[in-house]
Design a protein around this motif. Structure first.
Motif, short mmCIF file in Angstrom:
data_model
loop_
_atom_site.label_atom_id
_atom_site.label_comp_id
_atom_site.label_asym_id
_atom_site.label_seq_id
_atom_site.Cartn_x
_atom_site.Cartn_y
_atom_site.Cartn_z
N TRP A 148 0.85 -1.19 0.00
CA TRP A 148 0.00 0.00 0.00
C TRP A 148 0.88 1.24 0.00
O TRP A 148 1.96 1.26 0.59
N ARG A 149 0.37 2.29 -0.65
CA ARG A 149 1.01 3.61 -0.65
C ARG A 149 0.00 4.62 -0.11
O ARG A 149 -1.20 4.37 -0.14
N ALA A 150 0.51 5.74 0.31
CA ALA A 150 -0.35 6.86 0.69
C ALA A 150 -0.02 8.03 -0.21
O ALA A 150 1.16 8.32 -0.45
N GLN A 151 -1.05 8.67 -0.72
CA GLN A 151 -0.89 9.86 -1.57
C GLN A 151 -1.37 11.06 -0.76
O GLN A 151 -2.48 11.05 -0.23
N ILE A 152 -0.54 12.09 -0.68
CA ILE A 152 -0.91 13.33 0.00
C ILE A 152 -1.19 14.38 -1.05
O ILE A 152 -0.36 14.61 -1.94
N GLU A 153 -2.36 15.00 -0.96
CA GLU A 153 -2.76 16.00 -1.96
C GLU A 153 -3.44 17.18 -1.28
O GLU A 153 -3.86 17.09 -0.14
N ALA A 154 -3.60 18.24 -2.07
CA ALA A 154 -4.38 19.42 -1.67
C ALA A 154 -3.96 19.95 -0.30
O ALA A 154 -4.78 20.24 0.55
N VAL A 155 -2.66 20.08 -0.12
CA VAL A 155 -2.11 20.59 1.13
C VAL A 155 -2.15 22.12 1.10
O VAL A 155 -1.67 22.74 0.17
N ARG A 156 -2.74 22.69 2.13
CA ARG A 156 -2.75 24.14 2.25
C ARG A 156 -2.66 24.52 3.72
O ARG A 156 -3.25 23.86 4.58
N VAL A 157 -1.95 25.59 3.97
CA VAL A 157 -1.85 26.18 5.30
C VAL A 157 -2.30 27.63 5.18
O VAL A 157 -1.90 28.32 4.24
N HIS A 158 -3.11 28.07 6.12
CA HIS A 158 -3.59 29.46 6.11
C HIS A 158 -2.40 30.40 6.09
O HIS A 158 -1.39 30.17 6.77
N GLU A 159 -2.51 31.47 5.32
CA GLU A 159 -1.38 32.39 5.15
C GLU A 159 -0.86 32.94 6.48
O GLU A 159 0.33 33.21 6.61
N SER A 160 -1.71 33.07 7.48
CA SER A 160 -1.26 33.58 8.78
C SER A 160 -0.43 32.56 9.55
O SER A 160 0.23 32.92 10.53
N LYS A 161 -0.45 31.29 9.13
CA LYS A 161 0.27 30.23 9.83
C LYS A 161 1.44 29.67 9.03
O LYS A 161 2.12 28.75 9.48
N ARG A 162 1.69 30.23 7.84
CA ARG A 162 2.81 29.75 7.04
C ARG A 162 4.12 30.09 7.73
O ARG A 162 4.23 31.10 8.41
N ASN A 163 5.09 29.21 7.58
CA ASN A 163 6.41 29.33 8.22
C ASN A 163 6.33 29.24 9.74
O ASN A 163 7.22 29.74 10.44
N SER A 164 5.28 28.60 10.25
CA SER A 164 5.13 28.44 11.70
C SER A 164 5.44 27.03 12.16
O SER A 164 5.41 26.75 13.36
N GLY A 165 5.71 26.11 11.22
CA GLY A 165 5.90 24.71 11.56
C GLY A 165 4.65 23.89 11.36
O GLY A 165 4.69 22.66 11.48
N LEU A 166 3.53 24.53 11.07
CA LEU A 166 2.26 23.81 10.89
C LEU A 166 2.33 22.84 9.72
O LEU A 166 1.88 21.70 9.82
N GLY A 167 2.90 23.27 8.59
CA GLY A 167 3.00 22.38 7.43
C GLY A 167 3.80 21.13 7.74
O GLY A 167 3.39 20.02 7.41
N ARG A 168 4.93 21.32 8.41
CA ARG A 168 5.76 20.17 8.81
C ARG A 168 4.97 19.24 9.74
O ARG A 168 4.98 18.02 9.58
#
Length: 152
Positions: free
Chosen positions: A83-103
């Motif tokens: 089995w594989r996992a596909q990650i798609e449609a990733v978005r972080v609110h602009e106020s939280k970008r570069n905060s570590g939330l994406g990671r």
């Protein structure tokens, strides 16, 4: 990330998810976050929620959706039936970008994939998203394939 909750999206989250998807250069031309949302968004949401191999996740802080991603579990004959996992449609609110939330979102998604027995996590990324390419590389993803798409 002490007040952060990652959970399965609910129908009431859909306007926030579409707004996140629309809030970037590519999404602005592809999405329509005007309320009420088009029925196609609700239909897609319902199809995703009814499929046990799909997980539409939202990251929530103080009842506000600040991030999203879709995790799809894919059975394969290749890799000995793995089995594989596909990650798609990733978005972080602009106020939280570069905060570590994406990671944090990716670490959560990768852990979910492990728990489902996946041997690989994969994603695609538009060739114009150079910052995203650097982010994915920093997470340990390798640019291993060239993707092709055809609009029909």
């Amino acid at each position: 990330m002490n007040k952060l909750l990652i959970r399965r999206a609910m129908l009431e989250d859909l306007p926030s998810i579409v707004a996140l998807l629309a809030n970037d250069t590519l999404g602005a031309s592809r999405e329509d976050s005007t309320l009420p949302l088009r029925k196609t968004y609700t239909d897609a949401f319902n199809a995703i929620c009814s499929d046990p191999n799909q997980f539409l996740a939202v990251a929530v802080i103080e009842n506000i959706v600040v991030g999203t991603l879709q995790l799809t579990y894919l059975p394969n004959i290749s890799l000995r039936g793995a089995w594989r996992a596909q990650i798609e449609a990733v978005r972080v609110h602009e106020s939280k970008r570069n905060s570590g939330l994406g990671r944090y979102l990716f670490e959560w998604a990768i852990q979910q994939a492990r728990m489902r027995g996946c041997v690989m996590v994969q994603l695609t990324c538009d060739v114009t998203r150079k910052d995203a390419h650097h982010f994915y590389s920093a997470l340990g993803f390798e640019p291993s394939h060239t993707g092709f798409k055809m609009k029909i």
